[in-house]
Structure formats: C-alpha cells, structure tokens
Design a protein around this motif. Structure first.
Motif, mmCIF file in Angstrom:
data_model
loop_
_atom_site.group_PDB
_atom_site.id
_atom_site.type_symbol
_atom_site.label_atom_id
_atom_site.label_comp_id
_atom_site.label_asym_id
_atom_site.label_seq_id
_atom_site.Cartn_x
_atom_site.Cartn_y
_atom_site.Cartn_z
ATOM 1 N N GLY A 71 -8.170 -9.863 -1.174
ATOM 2 C CA GLY A 71 -9.192 -10.187 -2.563
ATOM 3 C C GLY A 71 -8.759 -8.579 -3.463
ATOM 4 O O GLY A 71 -9.169 -7.872 -4.020
ATOM 5 N N GLY A 72 -6.651 -9.170 -3.597
ATOM 6 C CA GLY A 72 -6.811 -8.045 -4.512
ATOM 7 C C GLY A 72 -6.768 -6.358 -4.719
ATOM 8 O O GLY A 72 -6.378 -5.320 -5.267
ATOM 9 N N LEU A 73 -7.079 -6.636 -3.021
ATOM 10 C CA LEU A 73 -6.539 -4.632 -3.075
ATOM 11 C C LEU A 73 -5.167 -4.479 -2.617
ATOM 12 O O LEU A 73 -4.480 -5.266 -2.656
ATOM 13 C CB LEU A 73 -7.280 -4.168 -1.190
ATOM 14 C CG LEU A 73 -8.953 -4.482 -1.276
ATOM 15 C CD1 LEU A 73 -9.194 -4.640 0.355
ATOM 16 C CD2 LEU A 73 -9.400 -3.184 -1.908
ATOM 17 N N ASN A 74 -4.412 -3.266 -3.381
ATOM 18 C CA ASN A 74 -2.932 -2.957 -3.599
ATOM 19 C C ASN A 74 -3.236 -1.435 -2.598
ATOM 20 O O ASN A 74 -3.642 -1.178 -2.705
ATOM 21 C CB ASN A 74 -2.434 -2.607 -4.966
ATOM 22 C CG ASN A 74 -1.484 -2.196 -5.018
ATOM 23 O OD1 ASN A 74 -0.815 -2.924 -3.830
ATOM 24 N ND2 ASN A 74 -0.848 -1.602 -5.713
ATOM 25 N N VAL A 75 -2.958 -1.877 -1.027
ATOM 26 C CA VAL A 75 -2.481 -1.025 -0.024
ATOM 27 C C VAL A 75 -1.190 -0.292 -0.562
ATOM 28 O O VAL A 75 -0.565 -1.452 0.047
ATOM 29 C CB VAL A 75 -3.031 -1.442 1.043
ATOM 30 C CG1 VAL A 75 -3.206 -0.110 2.336
ATOM 31 C CG2 VAL A 75 -4.600 -1.254 0.875
ATOM 32 N N PRO A 76 -0.318 0.809 -0.662
ATOM 33 C CA PRO A 76 0.552 1.097 -0.844
ATOM 34 C C PRO A 76 1.296 1.071 1.083
ATOM 35 O O PRO A 76 0.724 0.861 1.888
ATOM 36 C CB PRO A 76 0.708 2.628 -1.137
ATOM 37 C CG PRO A 76 -0.670 2.781 -0.857
ATOM 38 C CD PRO A 76 -1.367 1.732 -0.762
ATOM 39 N N ASP A 77 2.788 0.747 0.845
ATOM 40 C CA ASP A 77 3.155 0.513 2.293
ATOM 41 C C ASP A 77 3.470 2.403 2.954
ATOM 42 O O ASP A 77 3.334 2.320 4.214
ATOM 43 C CB ASP A 77 4.870 0.015 2.336
ATOM 44 C CG ASP A 77 4.378 -1.240 1.516
ATOM 45 O OD1 ASP A 77 3.435 -1.631 1.488
ATOM 46 O OD2 ASP A 77 5.372 -1.840 1.461
ATOM 47 N N PHE A 78 3.771 2.904 2.405
ATOM 48 C CA PHE A 78 3.966 4.577 2.336
ATOM 49 C C PHE A 78 2.452 4.852 1.831
ATOM 50 O O PHE A 78 1.848 5.230 1.176
ATOM 51 C CB PHE A 78 5.233 5.140 1.910
ATOM 52 C CG PHE A 78 6.590 4.063 2.641
ATOM 53 C CD1 PHE A 78 6.446 4.692 3.651
ATOM 54 C CD2 PHE A 78 6.496 2.969 1.946
ATOM 55 C CE1 PHE A 78 8.072 3.780 4.221
ATOM 56 C CE2 PHE A 78 8.033 2.292 2.743
ATOM 57 C CZ PHE A 78 8.818 2.879 3.784
ATOM 58 N N PRO A 79 1.821 6.617 3.051
ATOM 59 C CA PRO A 79 1.197 7.228 2.780
ATOM 60 C C PRO A 79 1.533 8.191 1.886
ATOM 61 O O PRO A 79 2.864 8.536 1.420
ATOM 62 C CB PRO A 79 0.844 7.343 3.846
ATOM 63 C CG PRO A 79 2.164 7.943 4.621
ATOM 64 C CD PRO A 79 2.055 6.613 3.976
ATOM 65 N N PRO A 80 0.799 9.067 0.806
ATOM 66 C CA PRO A 80 1.983 10.220 0.343
ATOM 67 C C PRO A 80 2.549 10.818 0.695
ATOM 68 O O PRO A 80 2.440 10.951 2.329
ATOM 69 C CB PRO A 80 0.491 10.587 -0.453
ATOM 70 C CG PRO A 80 -1.054 10.105 -0.411
ATOM 71 C CD PRO A 80 -0.786 9.284 1.104
ATOM 72 N N PRO A 81 3.866 11.694 0.186
ATOM 73 C CA PRO A 81 5.077 11.946 0.798
ATOM 74 C C PRO A 81 4.175 13.392 1.356
ATOM 75 O O PRO A 81 3.304 13.983 0.453
ATOM 76 C CB PRO A 81 5.905 12.203 -0.292
ATOM 77 C CG PRO A 81 5.095 12.005 -1.473
ATOM 78 C CD PRO A 81 3.847 11.334 -1.170
ATOM 79 N N ALA A 82 4.533 13.586 2.666
ATOM 80 C CA ALA A 82 3.659 15.069 2.805
ATOM 81 C C ALA A 82 4.387 16.806 2.300
ATOM 82 O O ALA A 82 3.583 17.541 2.123
ATOM 83 C CB ALA A 82 3.408 15.167 4.976
ATOM 84 N N GLY A 83 5.606 15.994 1.832
ATOM 85 C CA GLY A 83 7.071 17.145 1.592
ATOM 86 C C GLY A 83 7.206 16.575 0.319
ATOM 87 O O GLY A 83 8.201 15.294 0.992
#
Length: 954
Positions: free
Chosen positions: A897-909
């Motif tokens: 239902g339209g949720l855009n979950v990124p494949d990668f998390p925010p970069p740790a560094g």
C-alpha cells in the motif's frame, strides 16, 4: 689599595646566556634521533604505492622531566634506486606531498589512522609517554609544533612529523612537512556532533574552497572520492545453523545424541556479528555528482565498487572449547577421590578399605598354606558390595542408568564388539597418538578420556568424574581376579609411545594373560599335556625359539606340575631345596657316571649338535619371557643402576642385576642339553660371538674349528661367570622373571591412589588427540588453507609439551587456545556459507566463486565484491539488507500500500576525500597539492586537512 684589600667587596653575579635551555635540548635531541634513523635529506620518490608491510621503531626523548616517545612508521617496500635518482632530478617535492594526490591508497582496509587520512607511506609521531598526561594546553601544543618545525628545518628531513595532542581517544594530530621551498601543514577538527550545514558533500566543498581559495584566481576542479559504509546486524531468516546438543542423550545412546567417540563441535551463537558493506565512488569530479541537504545522487546500488568486511563476535561460546577448558581446569584440583565424594562416604569406606588392604597383604605375603582364589575374590567383592550398600542412591553423583551406559556400552562392551589388537588409524592420522603421546583412537584409554570429559561437562563435574573413576578401578580389579582380559588394549608389552595410564592398563592385561596361561597350563597338565610358553631372549635364534614356542611344546612335565594344584602362585625352590637338588645332580653325574636327564626341551635346533659329545643333537629350550615394563619402572630401574656408581664393584653388581634374563636362559639351556658347554650356549644364543674357520686336520682333510669371540674371552666376562653359577633348572622350576601377581597389585594400587587432577593430567593427551582429530575432520569439510596450517602448528606445539616429563601449565593453555581459535574460524566459515547460500541448489554455478569469496572474508580484512551490486555476491548482500529493512518495519503498518521502504539503511559512516592543486599563498606561487579528508559518523565529525604553501614566492 684599601678598597682592593677589603674582603667585603661586592661580587657581581654573571649570567651565562650560552647555556642551552630545556627547549633547545629537546630540539637537539629530536634532531639526533632523525640523524640516527638516517632520515636527513631528501626522500623524494615515486608517487605510487607498492606491496609491502608496515613497520615501526620507537625511542624515548625528554622535555625537561616530561617523557615523550617518537615513533617512525614506514611502509617497507622494494624500489628501484635509479628511478629514485631520476625522480629527484625532475621533482624536488617531498614524497609525502606526492602521496597527498596519489589515488592508489584511498580507504586502506587496515592501516594507521594518519595513513587513511593523508595517504602517506612514511611519517613520524611524537606522543606523550605511557604514564604522562595529555597535551591539552594551547601554549604547549604551539611549543611542540615550533620544536618540530625547527628540527625539520635544521636537519633537512622531508618526512612529515606529527604531534599527538588532546586525549588519546580523540586521535588528534597536528604536524608539518618541509621541503625545498615548500611546506605542508596538517590540521584537524574533531566534533561530537555533525553540523547540519556540513552534513553533505556541498557543505564540505565550501569548507575546502574557503580554506585553500585565492580570491584573484579561479579554483581548478576538485577531485572527489566517496565511501559510504552500511552495517547489517539483523540476519533474520539466515539464523545461526548450529543445533544445541541433546544433553540427555549424550551418553544414553538415544537418537539425537552426540555420536560417541567424537567431541561436540561448533559455536553456540553466531560468530559473525555484523557485515559492513562499503560502497565507493573512487574518481569523481566536482559537478558530476549532487549531494546536498535536499537531494543526493549517491545510490549504493549504483556505486562502481563494493567491498565487504565482517565483524566477528569476540570469544563466541564454542562447544569443543568449553569441553577442553572445563576438563583442563581439573588439573588444578588438589582433592582426593574420597574428599570429593564426601567425608561420610569415606568413613563408611574405612572398614572396607581395611578389608581390601588385608586382602592385598595376604596376596603378597608368603603363605604357609596355599590360599584359594575363591577366598580372595570373596573378600574383595564383599568389601565392594559393602561400599555400594552404604552409598545411598541420592548421594551418587552418577545415576545407575548413566553409569551402566558408560561402563557396559562405552568402556566395556561385549568381546565380540571390541578388537583384541590395536586398529591402525587412517593413514593421515596413524602417527598422531605417537606424536602427542596419547593412545590409539580405538583403545580403552581413549574411550575413557572421552567418557571422563563428557561426564565432567554434562553429568556433575568433578564429583561425577571421581565416581566414574572409582567404578573403573573396581572393574579393573574384578577383571584381574576373574581372569577377564581388558579389551581395547593392544596385546604384548606396554607401548612406551603411549601415555603412562595406557601403559599401566596394558601391564595389567599382561598380568591377566600370564595368569590365564598358568591356569590353562595347570588344566593341561591334569590332562597329560604340557603347554609351556617361550620368552624372547638376547639372540636371533633365541627369539626364533620363543616364536616357535608360542605354537606348542614338546611333551613333558607341566609348568606347574610340581606345585600344589590349589596354589595360585608360582614359587621358586627354597635355598635348602636348591642345595639338595644341586648335591643330587652332582651325585648323579659323578657317582652313577651319567648326566641328569634332559628337561624343558622345545625341539631340536636344526642339524646342530653339541660340541661334546658331537653326536648329541642340540635342543632349543623352553625359556621365560622377560618382564614387561612401563616407562616409570624403567626410569626407576635406571635410577637404581645409576646409584651404583662407576666403581668396579658397582659395575659388576650392575651387570649382575641386568643379567637375570641371561641367567634364566642359561639354566633352561643346561636343563634341555645335559653336558653342554658355554660354547654350545653361545652358538645358539648369540652366534656372532662364536667364530668358525676352516682348517686342515692331521689327515689333510678340511674341517671347521670354532672358538669364542674376543669379548667372550675377556677375564671376568659376565657370560662366563653366569654360566658357572647357572644350575640345570628348566624354566617351569625357575623363579619367575615376571611376577604377574605382584605387578598387577602394583598397577591396581597405582590406579586407586590417582586423584581426579592426576587422572586429568594422564588423559589430557588423549583429549587433545581427540580434539585435533575432530578439527581435522571438520576442516576437511570446509577446506580453509589457514586452518590447515593452524592445526599443524597447534599439533606441533602440543607435541612439544606433552612429550615433556613436566609440561608447562601456561603453554598447555596456549595449545588449547590455539585449538579453540581453529574451531572459531571453522564456525565462522559455516556461518558465512549459510548466509550466502553455499551448498544450496539455488547457488548453482556461482557456488565455487561464492565459496572463495567467503574464505577471503575470513582471511583478509576487506574483500572486493566482483561486479559490485550486480555480481552474485552483491545480489546476495543486497537481499540480506532488504530482508533486514523489512524486519525493521513496524508491525502496525501494512505490508503493502504505497510504503516506500529503502533497500539500505542510512549509512553508518561517510568518508569524503577532496583534493586538488592550487598555488598558495599567492597567485604566483607554485601549484601545490591540497587535501581534505572528511569523516561523518552519527556522533563523530572529523576534518583532516593537509594544506601546502610555497615558502619561496609568496
């Protein structure tokens, strides 16, 4: 004159301004160190990195009473000297300034932090001593930097020098590099929070341009290298494949239990805690990529280079390691078996032990009347029953089910299930027990070690171990008393290549074999058959006669036919009986004119005849076997012989003590060959000591004439003395060379007094043997080159310690640590293989490449991913991150239902490297390299800048 002679004339104090200050001494000391390390002069060279290893050397220097340490870090590499000379003529820039622009060492996987920030291959660091406070004052920092600048200028050193300031955990350095007409200043900024305006590439470019910019000339394009690091911690469906052991089925034999004979193996938790994915854009130019507070082009899937490293769990719990460590801890225990099992139990056993001692004393003391075997057995077993009767069920550390499973199924199975001789291990492992001085892997000692280790870990610790050992000793006594061989031990004399406990058990088996042979001989004598057994002697023919004697003997008197049929012991003749027998023999020879009748013959010795008379055939006698000995008995015997000294009397006594077997063989030979001579005995026993040559007799016919060798003719020769004292006594009437009853009781006593710590030390070689076998078996399934080498090194280290009479406790701990480290590496390999799907059907043709990739992850700090996100390994890594991101989605939100979950998390560094060449500080200055390395973490912000300037034209 009066003024000059006045003693109170004023004296002026003179100040010597030529004396060096503490600061000047410090600068001079730094220059001396640079000169000693031959860092004076130009260090120009190629601006390319080559393969090499990092090395360092340090020296202490003082500033007044404050201690510093100066360290030289350098990459040891091979280079062409001619190229260096050419480079010197063409470019006078210092090597460190060339390295600022070199792209061959961006983001090194493992190096000093200054190497990562500035890309250098050689530098110097001055840091406070180990117990000295940090340099936090701004004035002190400036004083040190000025000292560095003066030292570099005076010495002409072109190696950059840094000073560590602030607290060590902050890793803050300030430094300088000088060359002919150029200088580079190294500066740093370190914050705990990332400023919002500098949280992206655009803001960092503004800082860099503002720092190096010249308002009168346009700036050239800035070269950019970017690396984002993503961390994967939640493996979710790729759970750790290790199954926990079934504790209840380990020794019970139920389905699902650990296979007996093999130690458990594997990690109880995932030994791989994190996976770090580094996505790199190595060569970018300003304007090609956009990264600001609104939008970013830096998509990890589009990065041209991927590299991966894994973070390993620290000291993961491993089954084999736990077994080895818990077993090794028992070596430090000092309690006896009685103390461990309880004082109440000891008091109840006091009376029983008295009964046992009485039984042992009656077994060993000379008895006027023979004691029946039944009476001794009944005494011992009544004491044994009394012990068990007073031991309540709830006091027993081991339950009856577990104890019966160990004794009946594991240690003493049915005869048909166990080999009577040692089976040879596989070709690759056949010498391992010899190397570790343990025991063959199919032996009773080896199985006992595994049982003791399992009992200690799963069934009550040291109390259960003491209980098992007590029952084992009772079982050994039962088998001795009832003539039951202990199966799982190689027949014959104790194998000195094995551990002492294994030798003791073999000795007990030897005693049982001798005892059974006597009983069978007695039964055979009742039926009119003789079954004498030969023993090995000193010569080739003697050894042959003993082998042949094993098949059968000539008819005659039985070995024990002279003794009482109910007497269990093999007694020698008393002194009076010996004298009477000697007189009788002399009377028969002298008075009656005929020799004593032959006795104890095995069979004729080919066609050989006695020398006098020459027509009488020579017979091989039935002889006794020499006494088998364990290594502690051999050592004890050596000490006794050594105490006799080097005198003539001591040497003579030593020779007599060592000639017991020789004397027995001489008496047997005399009994079998009446009227024989020493020459006859030597011809049979040691043919090389009888020299024959062909001569011509009076009639001119060639004949053979022989004589004893030169060593046999030496005055006082022990063989001649022994021959003169030897009586004509067949082997069955001689005193036994090996008293099996006495030796068996000594072995049983030795076993009974062993403490749990002593037992652990005896069985430790077998446990390490089993651990090495287990590691080799598991390693063969994984095929890891580094593990093969590590197992060999651990085995060699263990061999050196276990073959030493008194192994070092700490070094044995190191051996166990090496084995545990190997187990951990194998567990990590299995974890990674499970996560990357190696061995599954979907891996397909890429399985081999993936396996190489996994092995590289274990052996290298960082591994490049072929094809980046589009390669086989990259696709799997991408799926792992996608699965992890889905798990983090809130369960209250719908799956679709339209949720855009990124494949990668925010970069740790995030690491961003900016560099260019601009003239500084004036537009007409030389164009010099400038560099800024930026590190952006969640709670850490660092800028490491290297700004070069022209010192000649500014």
């Amino acid at each position: 004159m009066a003024a000059d002679s006045d003693p109170e004339t004023e004296v002026f104090e003179i100040t010597d301004f030529t004396t060096a200050s503490e600061w000047e001494r410090f600068v001079s000391r730094v220059e001396e160190v640079l000169n000693d390390w031959k860092l004076i002069g130009s260090s120009a060279g190629r601006g390319e990195y080559t393969s090499g290893t990092w090395e360092e050397k340090s020296q202490e220097i003082n500033f007044a009473d404050f201690k510093f340490s100066i360290t030289h870090h350098y990459l040891k590499q091979e280079s062409d000297k001619s190229d260096l000379k050419e480079e010197l003529e063409e470019d006078a820039f210092p090597l460190a300034m060339q390295d600022l622009l070199c792209m061959n060492n961006d983001f090194p996987p493992r190096a000093h932090c200054l190497v990562r920030w500035y890309g250098m291959r050689e530098f110097l660091v001055i840091s406070p001593g180990a117990n000295c406070e940090a340099i936090t004052s701004e004035s002190k920092c400036n004083l040190l930097l000025s000292s560095v600048s003066i030292s570099l200028a005076n010495s002409g050193c072109q190696v950059p020098m840094f000073v560590q300031i602030q607290q060590k955990w902050r890793r803050l350095y300030a430094g300088e590099c000088q060359g002919p007409g150029v200088r580079t200043d190294f500066e740093m900024v370190h914050l705990r929070k990332v400023p919002s305006q500098y949280n992206h590439l655009s803001g960092l470019l503004d800082i860099f341009k503002a720092k190096i910019g010249c308002p009168l000339t346009p700036l050239p394009p800035v070269t950019i290298a970017i690396r984002f690091t993503y961390v994967l911690q939640d493996w979710q469906q790729y759970s750790w494949p290790q199954q926990p052991p079934d504790f209840d089925a380990l020794l019970g034999g139920e389905v699902g239990g650990v296979e007996f004979g093999k130690l458990p193996f594997g990690a109880c938790e995932d030994p791989i805690s994190e996976l770090h994915l580094a996505t790199t854009w190595p060569h970018l130019t300003e304007g090609i990529v956009v990264d600001n507070d609104v939008y970013s082009d830096l998509d990890p899937l589009q990065a041209p280079h991927w590299s991966v490293r894994v973070r390993k769990a620290e000291n993961p719990q491993c089954l084999l390691g736990d077994f080895l460590n818990e077993f090794f801890k028992l070596c430090c225990r000092k309690e006896s078996t009685e103390e461990i099992l309880g004082r109440g139990l000891t008091e109840e056993e006091g009376k029983e032990n008295t009964d046992l001692s009485a039984a042992l004393s009656k077994l060993t003391e000379p008895a006027a009347a023979p004691m029946s075997k039944l009476s001794v057995s009944s005494m011992v077993h009544s004491a044994r029953k009394h012990i068990r009767r007073h031991r309540r069920v709830d006091e027993s550390p081991l339950s009856n089910d577990v104890l019966n499973s160990i004794l009946l199924s594991k240690l003493f199975p049915a005869k048909s299930l166990m080999p009577t001789t040692r089976l040879i291990d596989s070709l690759s492992f056949q010498n391992l027990f010899n190397q570790l001085k343990s025991a063959p892997s199919d032996s009773l000692t080896y199985r006992l070690a595994l049982c003791v280790c399992l009992v200690n870990f799963y069934h009550g610790g040291v109390r259960a171990l003491a209980h098992l050992w007590q029952e084992f000793v009772l079982e050994m006594r039962f088998r001795w008393e009832n003539n039951h061989l202990v199966y799982g031990l190689a027949s014959g004399a104790p194998d000195l290549r094995c551990c002492l406990l294994h030798q003791k058990l073999q000795m007990l088996n030897c005693c049982i074999e001798r005892k059974r042979a006597r009983d069978e001989s007695r039964k055979a004598s009742d039926g009119g058959k003789e079954r004498d057994r030969p023993l090995p002697g000193g010569g080739e023919n003697g050894r042959r006669s003993r082998r042949e004697g094993a098949a059968g003997a000539s008819p005659g008197k039985s070995w024990d036919s002279w003794s009482d049929s109910e007497d269990e012991f093999f007694e020698c003749l008393s002194d009076q009986e010996e004298a009477a027998a000697a007189k009788e023999g002399e009377a028969e020879k002298g008075g009656a004119g005929r020799a004593k009748p032959p006795d104890g013959r095995l069979h004729p010795h080919g066609t050989m005849t006695l020398l006098n008379p020459s027509t009488e055939p020579m017979y091989i006698p039935v002889t006794q076997e020499p006494a088998p000995m364990t290594e502690d008995l051999l050592e004890e015997q050596s000490e006794v012989l050594a105490k006799l000294g080097t005198t003539a009397e001591g040497a003579h006594l030593r020779a007599r003590m060592q000639s017991a077997c020789l004397l027995s063989d001489m008496e047997s030979f005399k009994a079998a060959n009446p009227g024989c001579s020493l020459e006859d005995f030597v011809r049979w026993y040691s043919p090389r000591d009888y020299v024959e040559e062909e001569v011509v007799d009076e009639a001119g016919a060639p004949v053979l004439r022989g004589e004893l060798s030169a060593r046999m003719k030496i005055p006082g020769n022990m063989w001649a003395e022994a021959w003169d004292t030897a009586r004509s006594v067949p082997a069955r009437r001689q005193k036994r060379l090996f008293d099996d009853t006495k030796e068996a009781e000594k072995v049983l006593h030795y076993l009974s007094v062993q403490k749990p710590a002593d037992l652990t030390r005896h069985l430790l070689p077998c446990i390490l043997h089993a651990a090495v076998l287990k590691l080799k078996e598991e390693e063969s399934l994984e095929d890891i080159p580094s593990v093969k080498k590590a197992v060999q090194q651990a085995t060699s280290h263990a061999s050196k310690q276990l073959r030493h009479p008194n192994p070092d406790h700490k070094k044995l701990e190191e051996v166990i640590s090496q084995l545990v480290a190997v187990e951990t590496v194998i567990a990590r390999a299995r974890s990674l293989k499970a996560k990357f799907g190696i061995g599954k059907a979907e891996a397909g043709e890429d399985s081999e490449d993936l396996e190489k990739f996994v092995i590289s992850l274990l052996e290298e700090p960082e591994v490049a991913v072929l094809g980046a996100g589009r390669g086989p390994a990259g696709s799997i890594i991408h799926k792992l991150f996608v699965s992890s991101q889905r798990v983090k989605r809130s369960p209250l939100k719908p799956m679709g239902g339209g949720l855009n979950v990124p494949d990668f998390p925010p970069p740790a560094g995030r690491e961003i490297l900016l560099r260019t060449c601009v003239p500084r500080p004036a537009p007409y200055s030389k164009a010099l390299p400038q560099r800024l390395f930026c590190v952006l973490l969640r709670e850490d912000f660092r800028l490491a800048g290297a700004l070069s300037s022209d010192t000649s034209f500014f």
